[in-house]
Design an enzyme around this catalytic site. Structure first.
Site, PDB file in Angstrom:
ATOM      1  N   GLY B  46     -26.219  29.290  89.745  1.00 29.13           N
ATOM      2  CA  GLY B  46     -26.972  28.810  90.899  1.00 29.13           C
ATOM      3  C   GLY B  46     -26.486  29.490  92.151  1.00 29.13           C
ATOM      4  O   GLY B  46     -25.572  30.313  92.121  1.00 29.13           O
ATOM      5  N   GLU B  62     -31.642  33.368  91.147  1.00 22.84           N
ATOM      6  CA  GLU B  62     -30.228  33.147  90.849  1.00 22.84           C
ATOM      7  C   GLU B  62     -29.970  33.277  89.346  1.00 22.84           C
ATOM      8  O   GLU B  62     -28.960  33.820  88.922  1.00 22.84           O
ATOM      9  CB  GLU B  62     -29.794  31.758  91.328  1.00 22.84           C
ATOM     10  CG  GLU B  62     -29.659  31.651  92.840  1.00 22.84           C
ATOM     11  CD  GLU B  62     -28.453  32.433  93.384  1.00 22.84           C
ATOM     12  OE1 GLU B  62     -27.604  32.856  92.573  1.00 22.84           O
ATOM     13  OE2 GLU B  62     -28.383  32.630  94.615  1.00 22.84           O
ATOM     14  N   GLU B  66     -27.369  36.022  87.975  1.00 22.44           N
ATOM     15  CA  GLU B  66     -26.097  35.597  87.382  1.00 22.44           C
ATOM     16  C   GLU B  66     -26.065  35.681  85.864  1.00 22.44           C
ATOM     17  O   GLU B  66     -24.993  35.683  85.262  1.00 22.44           O
ATOM     18  CB  GLU B  66     -25.769  34.172  87.827  1.00 22.44           C
ATOM     19  CG  GLU B  66     -25.643  34.078  89.344  1.00 22.44           C
ATOM     20  CD  GLU B  66     -24.893  32.840  89.800  1.00 22.44           C
ATOM     21  OE1 GLU B  66     -24.822  31.870  89.022  1.00 22.44           O
ATOM     22  OE2 GLU B  66     -24.382  32.859  90.929  1.00 22.44           O
ATOM     23  N   ASP B  84     -20.005  14.303  99.262  1.00 19.94           N
ATOM     24  CA  ASP B  84     -18.826  15.148  99.046  1.00 19.94           C
ATOM     25  C   ASP B  84     -18.871  15.904  97.723  1.00 19.94           C
ATOM     26  O   ASP B  84     -17.836  16.158  97.114  1.00 19.94           O
ATOM     27  CB  ASP B  84     -17.570  14.288  99.102  1.00 19.94           C
ATOM     28  CG  ASP B  84     -17.658  13.159  98.081  1.00 19.94           C
ATOM     29  OD1 ASP B  84     -18.691  13.068  97.379  1.00 19.94           O
ATOM     30  OD2 ASP B  84     -16.701  12.368  97.985  1.00 19.94           O
ATOM     31  N   GLU B 113     -20.232  37.138  83.576  1.00 22.97           N
ATOM     32  CA  GLU B 113     -19.202  36.210  83.118  1.00 22.97           C
ATOM     33  C   GLU B 113     -19.882  34.932  82.652  1.00 22.97           C
ATOM     34  O   GLU B 113     -19.581  33.843  83.126  1.00 22.97           O
ATOM     35  CB  GLU B 113     -18.265  35.888  84.278  1.00 22.97           C
ATOM     36  CG  GLU B 113     -17.232  36.937  84.539  1.00 22.97           C
ATOM     37  CD  GLU B 113     -16.075  36.855  83.535  1.00 22.97           C
ATOM     38  OE1 GLU B 113     -15.765  35.739  83.076  1.00 22.97           O
ATOM     39  OE2 GLU B 113     -15.504  37.913  83.208  1.00 22.97           O
TER      40      GLU B 113
END
Lengths: 227, 227
Positions: B46, B62, B66, B84, B113
């Site tokens: 992401g 994305e 990736e 948070d 990766e």
DNA sequence: GAATAAGGTGTAAAATGGACACTATGTCAA
DNA sequence: TTGACATAGTGTCCATTTTACACCTTATTC
């Protein structure tokens, strides 16, 4: 005070599709926009997400600020991110859908520039709110058939006929009275009260209430409501 | 170049839960984080949403950047906005879930990766990605039972046994072979090919393909797939 | 007390869902 | 070559669920 970031960011808002039921039509709660763009157009209640609140909190806060509604059934719907959905700048909006009981519903209109519209005749709306409303309606239909959530649109005490009319209004189909009652009562989620509802020149109707505790127990055992 | 706004804004990202199926386990595609926070932890692919792209476009971009994956089944899942959830600053993430066919799946790991993990043993993940994964799994199970979407996880030509194993792996239950075949074939959405699949020391299996056009036609008539 | 209007109830036929076990067809190794 | 092995493929019966369908009940009103 200004806020500066290394990369540009979309603004983030929440919008709420609030459904109500008056016994006849399924309704949506809209507010009249006081400002440009879309000044004086009807729109979904909503606003910007603050940094110190979750999305759910933002939705509840905006809902209360703009309509006075509190403690409603509220659930995230979908996030709308078309590039030009707001003519001013890039705004991404997390849409919620809410269900409110008739008692709360009347309170909503006392306040604010808010009013209820039958979902069928709610156009034209500001921004992409018509699309959001359509998505919410689809979701409501789905949800109503798979989870006992209709009670959120009825008074705490209701008759089976009221419940059936709600299903018929939302799903847009006529249902057989005997089959409907057999099925709904079969789930054993409704408690018959010792009261009746009298209205009009005919036999009064048995009142029921929904038993959420019983539902939670059943759900844990992997039970599926379906209508 | 810096970007300044009158009010503070959360950063907005997309994250993708990519599911694959290797014939045995349901798998998720994860990437190893190169940077803090959660450096070296596995995470969902992401990244940040650009101002000139929709959310769907951001997710696809994305995903390709990736993992190299393109043209996968992709659908918005839910937006996560706990205050948070990112230790650095407020980040709201629109989560997507994707289904990829085995052919594409192998390509994904050649690049980057990235690697596949059985969903059951995919912990620990960065941020709130475990929660996002759990939500995606729930949604996948739901979707698999209500829409013919399992084919997105299989090769274009597949056997009924492969399909059944997929359902069993995702739903976590054993299914009766005869009933499964009766039901699936009854929908008339699979086309029997003139080929068979041979593998191992036993009778070869009939190959089928899914007919999406037929499904669209049925769906328009208000048909519901259910398994 | 008759007309009216919605509330409330049961049954039979059809469709669906679930349990269940054996034969078919290929490969491989002795 | 043949027999052991492994997965593919197939049908029936019973229980449950779903659907279609019509009349009596109980209140109000005039």
């Amino acid at each position: 005070m200004l806020h500066t970031y290394k990369y540009p960011r979309p603004a983030l808002t929440v919008d709420c599709v609030v459904f109500g039921f008056d016994g006849g039509d399924l309704q949506v709660l809209l507010i009249r926009r006081a400002l440009e763009p879309f000044k004086n157009r009807w729109a979904l209640p909503g606003g910007f997400v603050h940094l110190d609140e979750t999305l759910d909190e933002a939705a509840r806060r905006e809902l209360e600020e703009e309509t006075g509604l509190r403690e409603v059934f509220l659930e995230q719907l979908h996030t709308f991110g078309a590039v030009d959905r707001d003519p001013r700048e890039r705004v991404v909006s997390v849409a919620y859908f809410a269900l409110v009981k008739p008692s709360a519903a009347t309170a909503a209109t006392d306040a604010a520039e808010a009013d209820w519209f039958p979902v069928a005749s709610a156009a034209p709306l500001a921004f992409d709110h018509a699309e959001i409303l359509a998505t919410a309606l689809e979701r409501l239909r789905d949800k109503l058939r798979r989870e006992p959530v209709g009670f959120e649109l009825l008074p705490p005490k209701f008759t089976l006929s009221q419940l059936q009319r709600l299903y018929e209004a939302v799903l847009g189909t006529a249902l057989d009275k005997r089959n409907f009652r057999k099925k709904v009562l079969g789930y054993d989620l409704l408690v018959a009260l010792k009261e009746t509802h009298r209205e009009g020149a005919h036999r009064p109707a048995q009142l029921f209430r929904f038993d959420p505790a019983k539902y939670r127990r059943l759900k844990k055992k992997g039970f599926l409501f379906e209508l």
